[in-house]
Design a protein around this motif. Structure first.
Motif, mmCIF file in Angstrom:
data_model
loop_
_atom_site.group_PDB
_atom_site.id
_atom_site.type_symbol
_atom_site.label_atom_id
_atom_site.label_comp_id
_atom_site.label_asym_id
_atom_site.label_seq_id
_atom_site.Cartn_x
_atom_site.Cartn_y
_atom_site.Cartn_z
ATOM 1 N N ALA A 122 0.570 -1.638 0.085
ATOM 2 C CA ALA A 122 0.356 0.053 0.126
ATOM 3 C C ALA A 122 0.526 0.774 -0.810
ATOM 4 O O ALA A 122 0.752 2.083 -0.779
ATOM 5 C CB ALA A 122 -0.714 0.098 1.408
ATOM 6 N N LEU A 123 2.463 0.998 0.591
ATOM 7 C CA LEU A 123 3.032 2.709 1.005
ATOM 8 C C LEU A 123 3.607 2.532 -0.540
ATOM 9 O O LEU A 123 3.745 3.614 -0.814
ATOM 10 C CB LEU A 123 3.539 1.685 1.815
ATOM 11 N N ARG A 124 3.687 1.492 -1.236
ATOM 12 C CA ARG A 124 4.897 1.845 -2.377
ATOM 13 C C ARG A 124 3.667 1.965 -3.674
ATOM 14 O O ARG A 124 4.150 2.999 -4.434
ATOM 15 C CB ARG A 124 5.200 0.209 -3.196
ATOM 16 N N ALA A 125 2.482 1.345 -3.399
ATOM 17 C CA ALA A 125 1.329 1.988 -4.420
ATOM 18 C C ALA A 125 1.080 3.569 -4.240
ATOM 19 O O ALA A 125 0.696 4.603 -5.469
ATOM 20 C CB ALA A 125 0.109 1.579 -4.334
ATOM 21 N N SER A 126 0.875 4.124 -2.839
ATOM 22 C CA SER A 126 0.897 5.454 -3.213
ATOM 23 C C SER A 126 1.980 6.669 -2.776
ATOM 24 O O SER A 126 1.801 7.248 -2.094
ATOM 25 C CB SER A 126 -0.793 5.487 -1.698
ATOM 26 N N ARG A 127 2.999 6.113 -2.925
ATOM 27 C CA ARG A 127 3.945 6.678 -2.141
ATOM 28 C C ARG A 127 3.877 7.790 -3.332
ATOM 29 O O ARG A 127 4.833 8.773 -2.630
ATOM 30 C CB ARG A 127 5.825 6.233 -2.997
ATOM 31 N N ARG A 128 4.014 8.037 -4.522
ATOM 32 C CA ARG A 128 3.583 9.080 -5.511
ATOM 33 C C ARG A 128 2.618 10.329 -5.092
ATOM 34 O O ARG A 128 2.970 11.538 -4.649
ATOM 35 C CB ARG A 128 3.204 8.921 -7.147
ATOM 36 N N LYS A 129 1.420 9.756 -4.197
ATOM 37 C CA LYS A 129 0.782 10.740 -3.943
ATOM 38 C C LYS A 129 1.199 10.999 -2.288
ATOM 39 O O LYS A 129 0.859 12.795 -2.113
ATOM 40 C CB LYS A 129 -0.506 9.639 -3.278
ATOM 41 N N VAL A 130 2.030 10.571 -1.862
ATOM 42 C CA VAL A 130 2.587 10.760 -0.621
ATOM 43 C C VAL A 130 3.438 11.598 -0.952
ATOM 44 O O VAL A 130 3.311 12.773 0.647
ATOM 45 C CB VAL A 130 3.029 9.600 0.500
ATOM 46 N N MET A 131 4.025 11.768 -1.715
ATOM 47 C CA MET A 131 5.243 12.753 -1.888
ATOM 48 C C MET A 131 4.450 13.731 -2.349
ATOM 49 O O MET A 131 5.012 14.883 -1.926
ATOM 50 C CB MET A 131 5.979 11.746 -3.170
ATOM 51 N N VAL A 132 4.119 13.731 -3.188
ATOM 52 C CA VAL A 132 3.333 15.495 -3.685
ATOM 53 C C VAL A 132 2.600 15.809 -2.294
ATOM 54 O O VAL A 132 2.635 17.052 -2.352
ATOM 55 C CB VAL A 132 1.772 14.570 -4.715
ATOM 56 N N PHE A 133 1.992 14.715 -1.672
ATOM 57 C CA PHE A 133 1.430 15.954 0.007
ATOM 58 C C PHE A 133 2.695 16.816 0.442
ATOM 59 O O PHE A 133 2.459 17.453 1.249
ATOM 60 C CB PHE A 133 0.498 14.638 0.507
ATOM 61 N N LEU A 134 3.500 15.081 0.319
ATOM 62 C CA LEU A 134 4.752 16.225 1.933
ATOM 63 C C LEU A 134 5.148 17.128 1.193
ATOM 64 O O LEU A 134 5.203 18.314 1.968
ATOM 65 C CB LEU A 134 6.078 15.358 1.763
ATOM 66 N N VAL A 135 5.371 17.415 -0.190
ATOM 67 C CA VAL A 135 6.440 18.366 -0.800
ATOM 68 C C VAL A 135 4.653 19.652 -0.874
ATOM 69 O O VAL A 135 5.221 21.307 -0.563
ATOM 70 C CB VAL A 135 6.013 18.634 -2.436
ATOM 71 N N ALA A 136 3.574 19.257 -0.958
ATOM 72 C CA ALA A 136 3.018 20.999 -0.099
ATOM 73 C C ALA A 136 3.171 21.264 1.044
ATOM 74 O O ALA A 136 2.819 22.330 1.686
ATOM 75 C CB ALA A 136 1.530 20.179 -0.451
ATOM 76 N N VAL A 137 3.276 19.792 2.039
ATOM 77 C CA VAL A 137 3.385 20.482 3.071
ATOM 78 C C VAL A 137 4.392 21.528 3.443
ATOM 79 O O VAL A 137 4.665 22.243 4.447
ATOM 80 C CB VAL A 137 3.321 19.361 4.162
ATOM 81 N N MET A 138 5.675 21.022 2.724
ATOM 82 C CA MET A 138 7.439 21.444 2.690
ATOM 83 C C MET A 138 6.767 22.950 2.257
ATOM 84 O O MET A 138 7.270 24.165 2.834
ATOM 85 C CB MET A 138 8.060 20.438 2.213
ATOM 86 N N MET A 139 5.330 23.203 1.170
ATOM 87 C CA MET A 139 5.692 24.529 0.741
ATOM 88 C C MET A 139 4.833 25.133 1.720
ATOM 89 O O MET A 139 5.395 26.535 2.091
ATOM 90 C CB MET A 139 5.223 24.728 -0.035
ATOM 91 N N ILE A 140 4.206 24.421 2.683
ATOM 92 C CA ILE A 140 3.625 25.603 3.243
ATOM 93 C C ILE A 140 4.301 25.806 4.507
ATOM 94 O O ILE A 140 4.201 27.238 5.085
ATOM 95 C CB ILE A 140 1.988 24.859 4.118
ATOM 96 N N VAL A 141 4.671 25.220 5.266
ATOM 97 C CA VAL A 141 5.661 25.048 6.297
ATOM 98 C C VAL A 141 6.688 25.853 5.965
ATOM 99 O O VAL A 141 7.269 27.018 6.833
ATOM 100 C CB VAL A 141 6.180 24.457 7.165
ATOM 101 N N LEU A 142 7.093 26.067 5.088
ATOM 102 C CA LEU A 142 8.168 27.283 4.493
ATOM 103 C C LEU A 142 7.907 28.662 4.470
ATOM 104 O O LEU A 142 8.220 29.803 4.960
ATOM 105 C CB LEU A 142 8.478 27.074 3.419
ATOM 106 N N VAL A 143 6.394 28.511 3.952
ATOM 107 C CA VAL A 143 5.906 30.016 3.443
ATOM 108 C C VAL A 143 5.327 30.829 4.731
ATOM 109 O O VAL A 143 5.494 31.943 4.606
ATOM 110 C CB VAL A 143 5.051 30.035 2.725
ATOM 111 N N MET A 144 5.211 30.195 5.659
ATOM 112 C CA MET A 144 4.525 30.717 6.486
ATOM 113 C C MET A 144 5.171 30.501 8.181
ATOM 114 O O MET A 144 5.194 32.082 9.143
ATOM 115 C CB MET A 144 2.927 29.441 7.701
ATOM 116 N N GLY A 145 6.573 30.074 8.027
ATOM 117 C CA GLY A 145 8.039 29.519 8.568
ATOM 118 C C GLY A 145 8.483 31.004 8.403
ATOM 119 O O GLY A 145 8.873 32.489 8.948
ATOM 120 N N THR A 146 8.564 31.571 7.142
ATOM 121 C CA THR A 146 9.448 32.476 6.079
ATOM 122 C C THR A 146 7.597 34.041 7.151
ATOM 123 O O THR A 146 8.623 35.010 7.503
ATOM 124 C CB THR A 146 9.242 32.908 5.111
#
Length: 285
Positions: A152-176
């Protein structure tokens, strides 16, 4: 006349090697289940010995017992590792796989401890002893639920990676943004510090070592907390959906003798990875 592919891959398994292969890799048979159950007991016992040996009072009183048990477990794992390499058609491929490396990691610490003196200035042998606790990862090869989670993790790895990138963008903007709003006077001395605060806030950890002091900063913090509640459910839903989808198609522990791919359906005739013919499937009652 055998095909070029068959000649490249070697002769088919037969005789003792095939019987050993079925016991070790096919957990749907009675012998395979018994093998896995005993191996799980041995793995848990070996990890328990490592944990008990780390307790000073127990190590002083039962040092010889722990040493004897450790060597007994190591010999058992060595025989198992050699048997796996012997019965598969591609020993090097298995040795370099995830489970092959875990099997090797279960052996090396005990043998390396003989080569590393206790007084060595380069490494303390206790570090090698601690590595034995990684034998617990050998359990993932014998419990089908682990494999279902991994798939299940392998099948959803691309979706999870996209989610993590979105979270990284949010925390970078909010942290700044918090760095600009609060500034060094309130503890936000740099953008990385602001990003650290955003991560702890979004994950609802909230260590409290740095907090906003201004009204605008507290408003931003409140929004981050609400966003955190929503984002926590996203990866869980992605993985759960993949697990539900995988549950619809029943699979077994049948292993392709060509590429060692697992998880074929009971009525499958060919490997889903390399297309090689699968042996006839027999499941004990």
């Amino acid at each position: 006349m055998p095909s070029p592919k068959a000649e490249c891959l070697g002769k088919p398994l037969r005789g003792v090697r095939l019987a050993l292969y079925t016991i070790i890799f096919e957990a749907d048979t009675r012998a395979g289940r018994l093998f896995d159950q005993w191996l799980i007991v041995i793995i848990l016992a070996s990890v328990a010995v490592v944990i008990a040996d780390s307790v000073q009072s127990l190590a002083q009183n039962y040092h010889m017992v722990f040493t004897g048990l450790e060597w007994l477990f190591t010999l058992i794992f060595t025989v198992e590792y050699v048997a796996r390499l012997t019965c598969v058609r591609h020993p090097l491929q298995y040795a370099l796989s995830f489970y092959g490396l875990i099997d090797l990691l279960a052996l090396l610490p005990t043998y390396l401890a003989l080569l590393v003196p206790e007084v060595s200035a380069l490494i303390d042998v206790r570090i090698l002893r601690l590595l034995r606790v990684f034998r617990i990862f050998k359990l993932t090869a014998y419990v089908s639920e682990y494999q279902a989670i991994g798939q299940a993790l392998r099948a959803s790895r691309r979706k999870v990676m996209v989610f993590l990138v979105a979270v990284m963008m949010i925390v970078l903007v909010m942290g700044t943004l918090m760095y600009v709003v609060e500034g060094p006077a309130n503890g936000f001395t740099s953008i990385p510090i602001g990003v650290y605060w955003a991560i702890t806030t979004m994950t609802t950890v909230g260590f409290g070592d740095i907090t906003p002091k201004t009204d605008l900063g507290r408003l931003i913090a409140s929004a981050m907390m609400l966003v955190g509640w929503g984002t926590l459910a996203v990866p869980t839903g992605i993985v759960t959906a993949e697990m539900s989808y995988a549950r619809k198609a029943p699979v077994t522990t049948r292993t392709c003798q060509e590429c060692l791919t697992e998880g074929h359906m009971p009525n499958a005739n060919f490997c889903r990875n390399c297309g090689a013919s699968l042996p006839h499937y027999h499941q004990d009652p």
